[in-house]
Design a protein around this motif. Structure first.
Motif, mmCIF file in Angstrom:
data_model
loop_
_atom_site.group_PDB
_atom_site.id
_atom_site.type_symbol
_atom_site.label_atom_id
_atom_site.label_comp_id
_atom_site.label_asym_id
_atom_site.label_seq_id
_atom_site.Cartn_x
_atom_site.Cartn_y
_atom_site.Cartn_z
ATOM 1 N N PRO A 129 34.809 -73.119 26.116
ATOM 2 C CA PRO A 129 34.032 -74.355 26.253
ATOM 3 C C PRO A 129 33.471 -74.538 27.654
ATOM 4 N N ASP A 130 32.302 -75.179 27.698
ATOM 5 C CA ASP A 130 31.687 -75.613 28.959
ATOM 6 C C ASP A 130 31.390 -74.450 29.902
ATOM 7 N N VAL A 131 30.988 -73.282 29.319
ATOM 8 C CA VAL A 131 30.606 -72.146 30.155
ATOM 9 C C VAL A 131 29.212 -72.390 30.726
ATOM 10 N N ARG A 132 29.037 -72.096 32.012
ATOM 11 C CA ARG A 132 27.741 -72.252 32.660
ATOM 12 C C ARG A 132 27.064 -70.879 32.716
ATOM 13 N N PRO A 133 26.065 -70.615 31.852
ATOM 14 C CA PRO A 133 25.463 -69.276 31.822
ATOM 15 C C PRO A 133 24.293 -69.140 32.790
ATOM 16 N N CYS A 134 24.116 -67.935 33.323
ATOM 17 C CA CYS A 134 22.955 -67.575 34.130
ATOM 18 C C CYS A 134 22.533 -66.185 33.668
ATOM 19 N N THR A 135 21.399 -66.108 32.982
ATOM 20 C CA THR A 135 20.938 -64.844 32.412
ATOM 21 C C THR A 135 19.947 -64.185 33.355
ATOM 22 N N LEU A 136 20.172 -62.911 33.657
ATOM 23 C CA LEU A 136 19.349 -62.194 34.625
ATOM 24 C C LEU A 136 18.256 -61.387 33.961
ATOM 25 N N GLY A 137 17.061 -61.422 34.583
ATOM 26 C CA GLY A 137 15.996 -60.481 34.272
ATOM 27 C C GLY A 137 15.848 -59.532 35.443
ATOM 28 N N GLY A 138 14.600 -59.145 35.725
ATOM 29 C CA GLY A 138 14.363 -58.258 36.847
ATOM 30 C C GLY A 138 14.240 -59.017 38.149
ATOM 31 N N LEU A 139 14.258 -58.289 39.248
ATOM 32 C CA LEU A 139 14.023 -58.883 40.557
ATOM 33 C C LEU A 139 12.578 -59.354 40.670
#
Length: 678
Positions: free
Chosen positions: A174-184
């Protein structure tokens, strides 16, 4: 930006891991992640106290720079967490999940806390939660394969923070803070290329450089290979590389660039690179590469450095040369190896690597056991490249290569076709660890190795090896308080020893079954099993072992309060020690006989026996036992109403203890119950 090189099967406790150069890009992602730390969680908004550490998730494909971003976030916020930073890698290079038990054990070790050998996942994770309760710590859980791994390792500490790195969501937490990465972003990607190749080729043709970044999709791992290729080809323009990648339009950018780099390598270097797929835990040293490819150690070391410069490997911060295969390249190396090498050649390369590991472990053990002339002579006969400068150098190698050595044992057993080599490897690994670290310190690792030995023995139908593995596992169970589990394994070892017609294993198992019953308080069964073991020893005329077993039978009767039986068996033990000439054992047996006589209400008799035991302890130069016996003499005399006679004995004991800085011996048995019998 590059992924931070980490131990692929372990953890480190460090506030600020070193990195090469400043961190590039990801400004927006870092800002969002830091804001997420400050943002109130769902429990707080609902008016509840958060039960566990907050979890931030950095999600992205392998090679996207997700670990580097996590490391940079940890570097920036580490000072908020005074209880330190813990790091754990939760998957193997091939993507296999690391068992939670192993990860929890390594985290506890990083906290300098005990993790009992053989403890299961629930016990270890509970110990980890207890250790982190009330702390303000920061956990970096790298390359998690699923929510279950992360959830099991989360501390019940709301002030702590967990940063998880994964390829996908952690559904269920629960309550996970996601940050999804693409390219630089383009600016950061160009700066990375400039750092690797120099500024000239980037600035003279900025459009081609931007095109190369676009072809690489801004992925750091691809850009590293591109920069490495350009650095190795100083006359090639950026446009040339972009054109070649554009022409080969098949597959993802990483696949295309890897094929280009691989094709441009000299044949020996290309073969070493492909075979690194077989490196245990993705950790390579010059000996591993040398054995895999069948070349010299020096040539392998040079090639590994060249491959590192090309971005194909990462140097590990270790006291000895060691490299890590990036996880994103592992499937590409495997595919290349299976394409260019025949299955038999791959199996031979793996066998050479395991054989080299066995010989290094033999040399490592020999460096510690310098008192044994046979081992010393055997070590001198080894090639110079396999010898260690001394015990310190051997211990450093063993410590640095520990994750790879344990992984090699697991891989050898899983292979199924190299069981003979696997058994030799595990045997030498156990001996080397015991020689350098001691049985107690190495027990957690050795427990896993003994389980692997048991797997091989059962698979190959080897009852003698099965009995040995069961005895070793049961011994660890018994030492860590799992006596019931130990008893089951001792009985299984007895069956295997009988099947193998191995008198040592059967005798050892019978005695150990008796010891387990003794620990469980079943003194009748304990005496019975000790008696069975004694009968076997007497039949084989093993007088020393028989005397010891008389003593164990006596101890069982003492615990049960049957002092007459205990006295008879201690006297039998004394006769055996007298025949074998074991002075120290004779002194200890007299000490125990005196104790039994005292319990039986015969203090004068106990006094005489104790005085005799002091004399034997003096002959044996057993100073702790002398001190303990002098104290017992003083106590007995005081109970008999003669404090004047007691004083010299107490003074003698204090003199021995004070002079040598010792404590009294505690080898004697403790009476747990008494009986009116006898």
């Amino acid at each position: 930006m590059t992924d931070q090189a980490v131990d692929t099967d372990g953890v480190r406790l460090s506030p600020d891991p070193s990195e090469d150069g400043p961190f590039l890009g990801r400004t927006r992602e870092l800002k969002e992640l830091r804001a997420d730390i400050e943002r109130a969680g769902l429990d707080t908004l609902a008016g509840k106290k958060p039960p566990r550490a907050r979890v931030l998730l950095i999600a992205g494909r392998s090679g996207s720079g997700r670990t580097a971003l996590a490391e940079e976030l940890v570097r920036q916020v580490a000072d908020r967490y005074p209880d330190g930073v813990l790091r754990a890698r939760l998957s193997e290079p091939d993507g296999t999940a690391v068992p939670v038990e192993r990860a929890a054990r390594e985290l506890l070790a990083a906290l300098s806390l005990p993790a009992p050998a053989g403890a299961d996942e629930d016990d270890l994770t509970a110990a980890l939660r207890d250790a982190l309760a009330g702390r303000r710590a920061l956990l970096l859980l790298d390359d998690a394969t699923g929510a279950e791994q992360v959830d099991a390792l989360l501390p019940d500490a709301p002030e702590s923070l967990a940063v998880a790195v994964s390829s996908g969501p952690l559904t269920g937490i629960p309550d996970v803070r996601p940050c999804t990465l693409g390219g630089l972003d383009t600016k950061s990607a160009l700066e990375l290329l400039t750092r690797l190749t120099g500024s000239v080729r980037i600035t003279v043709d900025p459009r081609a450089a931007e095109g190369l970044v676009e072809i690489c999709q801004g992925q750091p791992a691809v850009l590293l290979l591109a920069g490495g290729w350009l650095a190795a080809h100083p006359k090639a323009a950026v446009a040339d590389l972009a054109k070649q990648l554009h022409t080969d339009g098949e597959g993802a950018p990483l696949d295309r660039l890897f094929r280009l780099v691989h094709a441009g390598l000299p044949a020996p270097a290309a073969r070493i690179l492909r075979l690194l797929w077989l490196a245990p835990a993705g950790l390579v040293d010059p000996h591993t590469a040398s054995a895999l490819a069948g070349c010299s150690v020096g040539a392998a070391h040079t090639t590994l450095d060249d491959l590192t410069a090309l971005g194909l490997l990462r140097a590990v911060d270790a006291p000895l040369p060691q490299y890590e295969v990036p996880g994103c390249l592992h499937p590409l190396l495997r595919a290349a190896a299976q394409t260019h090498e025949r299955p038999a050649e791959l199996q031979l390369a793996r066998a050479r690597m395991l054989e080299r590991t066995v010989r290094l472990l033999q040399s490592c053990r020999a460096a510690a056991e310098t008192d044994d002339p046979q081992i010393r002579e055997r070590a001198q006969g080894m090639p110079r490249a396999l010898r260690f400068a001394g015990p310190g150098a051997a211990a450093d190698w063993l410590r640095a290569r520990r994750p790879a050595l344990l992984a090699a044992a697991r891989l050898a057993v899983a292979d199924g076709e190299l069981d003979t080599l696997a058994r030799r490897l595990m045997s030498q690994l156990v001996r080397a660890m015991v020689a350098h670290f001691g049985t107690q310190a190495a027990a957690p690792d050795l427990y896993g190795v003994h389980r692997l030995v048991l797997d091989v023995a059962e698979r190959r139908g080897l009852p003698r090896e099965k009995a040995a593995a069961l005895l070793n596992l049961a011994d660890v169970d018994a030492r860590t308080g799992r006596t019931a589990e130990a008893l089951v394994r001792y009985r299984a070892a007895l069956d295997a020893g009988r099947e193998a017609n191995d008198p040592y294993a059967t005798g050892r198992a019978m005695e150990s079954v008796g010891g387990a019953h003794l620990e469980l308080g079943d003194y009748d069964r304990a005496a019975d099993w000790f008696g069975r073991a004694l009968a076997q020893r007497l039949a084989r005329d093993e007088q020393g072992d028989a005397a010891r077993l008389y003593g164990r039978i006596a101890a069982a009767h003492t615990y049960a309060g049957r002092y007459g039986e205990a006295t008879r068996n201690w006297r039998a033990a004394l006769a055996g020690y007298r025949r074998s000439g074991d002075v120290a054992a004779h002194a200890r047996a007299l000490s125990e006989l005196a104790r039994v006589q005292e319990y039986a209400g015969r203090p004068e008799e106990s006094l005489r026996t104790c005085q005799e035991a002091v004399e034997w302890a003096r002959r044996a130069e057993e100073e702790r036992l002398q001190a303990a016996l002098q104290l017992r003499l003083a106590d007995t005399l005081e109970r008999l109403g003669d404090p004047v006679a007691a004083r010299p004995h107490r003074a003698a004991a204090e003199g021995i203890l004070g002079q040598e800085g010792l404590k009294p011996s505690t080898d004697a048995c403790e009476i747990r119950s008494t009986s009116a019998e006898d």
